[in-house]
Design a protein around this motif. Structure first.
Motif, short mmCIF file in Angstrom:
data_model
loop_
_atom_site.label_atom_id
_atom_site.label_comp_id
_atom_site.label_asym_id
_atom_site.label_seq_id
_atom_site.Cartn_x
_atom_site.Cartn_y
_atom_site.Cartn_z
N ASP A 1 82.72 90.85 92.09
CA ASP A 1 81.29 90.78 92.04
C ASP A 1 80.79 89.38 91.65
N PHE A 2 81.44 88.87 90.60
CA PHE A 2 81.03 87.56 90.11
C PHE A 2 81.28 86.47 91.16
N ASN A 3 82.41 86.48 91.81
CA ASN A 3 82.75 85.48 92.83
C ASN A 3 81.81 85.59 94.04
N ILE A 4 81.49 86.80 94.42
CA ILE A 4 80.58 87.00 95.55
C ILE A 4 79.19 86.44 95.21
N MET A 5 78.75 86.75 93.99
CA MET A 5 77.45 86.25 93.56
C MET A 5 77.47 84.71 93.48
N LEU A 6 78.54 84.14 93.02
CA LEU A 6 78.68 82.68 92.92
C LEU A 6 78.65 82.04 94.30
N LYS A 7 79.36 82.64 95.26
CA LYS A 7 79.35 82.12 96.62
C LYS A 7 77.95 82.24 97.24
N LYS A 8 77.26 83.33 96.95
CA LYS A 8 75.91 83.52 97.47
C LYS A 8 74.97 82.47 96.88
#
Length: 177
Positions: A1-8
């Motif tokens: 979740d955190f990595n996806i949000m960071l990439k977004k």
């Protein structure tokens, strides 16, 4: 979740930077579109003409002051002549012919000076008339140029607003993409 949000977030940051670059390029293109060397020349011409009008006004004021000075001299001489004539009459009645001759001589000098002053007055009046004519002409020319400048500014503002409207429309299309 955190990595996806960071990439977004990184993706949104890159999109924002691209958008910022496009906006600044569009604004720079808009400024280049509305630069007008004729407009700048008009501004320079108006400043120069304002200076010329100011100099003309100063010259007119000097000519008016000279005319007033000469007029005051004529008035003073006109007041002095009766005094000399009375002195002459009084001297003759006292049988002081030397004093009467002196008063007559002074009266002749005053008359000669008065004639000279009247010629100066005629020249001063001509200078005032010429200065006033020049000042009026320059003022009229300045007002005409200012009206033209106002018209040019309105045209430039209309161009700028049209370009800005076009740019906003393009930016809205880019934003939708």
């Amino acid at each position: 979740d955190f990595n996806i949000m960071l990439k977004k977030i990184e993706s949104e940051t890159l999109a924002a930077k691209r958008f910022e670059t496009m906006v600044s390029q569009e604004i720079n293109a808009n400024n280049a579109c509305c630069d007008d060397s004729e407009y700048e020349k008009m501004k320079i011409d108006i400043v120069a003409l304002e200076e010329t009008v100011h100099e003309s006004k100063e010259a007119l004021m000097i000519a008016e002051a000279d005319a007033e000075r000469v007029q005051n001299n004529i008035i003073q001489m006109a007041k002095y002549v009766p005094v000399l004539e009375n002195r002459k009459r009084l001297s003759v009645s006292k049988r002081d012919f030397k004093a009467a001759a002196q008063a007559t001589k002074e009266a002749k000098e005053v008359f000669a000076s008065r004639e000279k002053c009247e010629m100066e007055m005629a020249m001063a009046n001509e200078q005032v008339a010429a200065g006033l004519k020049k000042y009026d002409k320059l003022t009229s020319e300045l007002n005409d140029k200012k009206l033209c400048m106002d018209k040019k500014e309105k045209e430039q503002a209309a161009k700028y607003l049209a370009q800005l409207k076009k740019n906003v429309g393009q930016l809205e299309l880019m934003k939708k993409e």
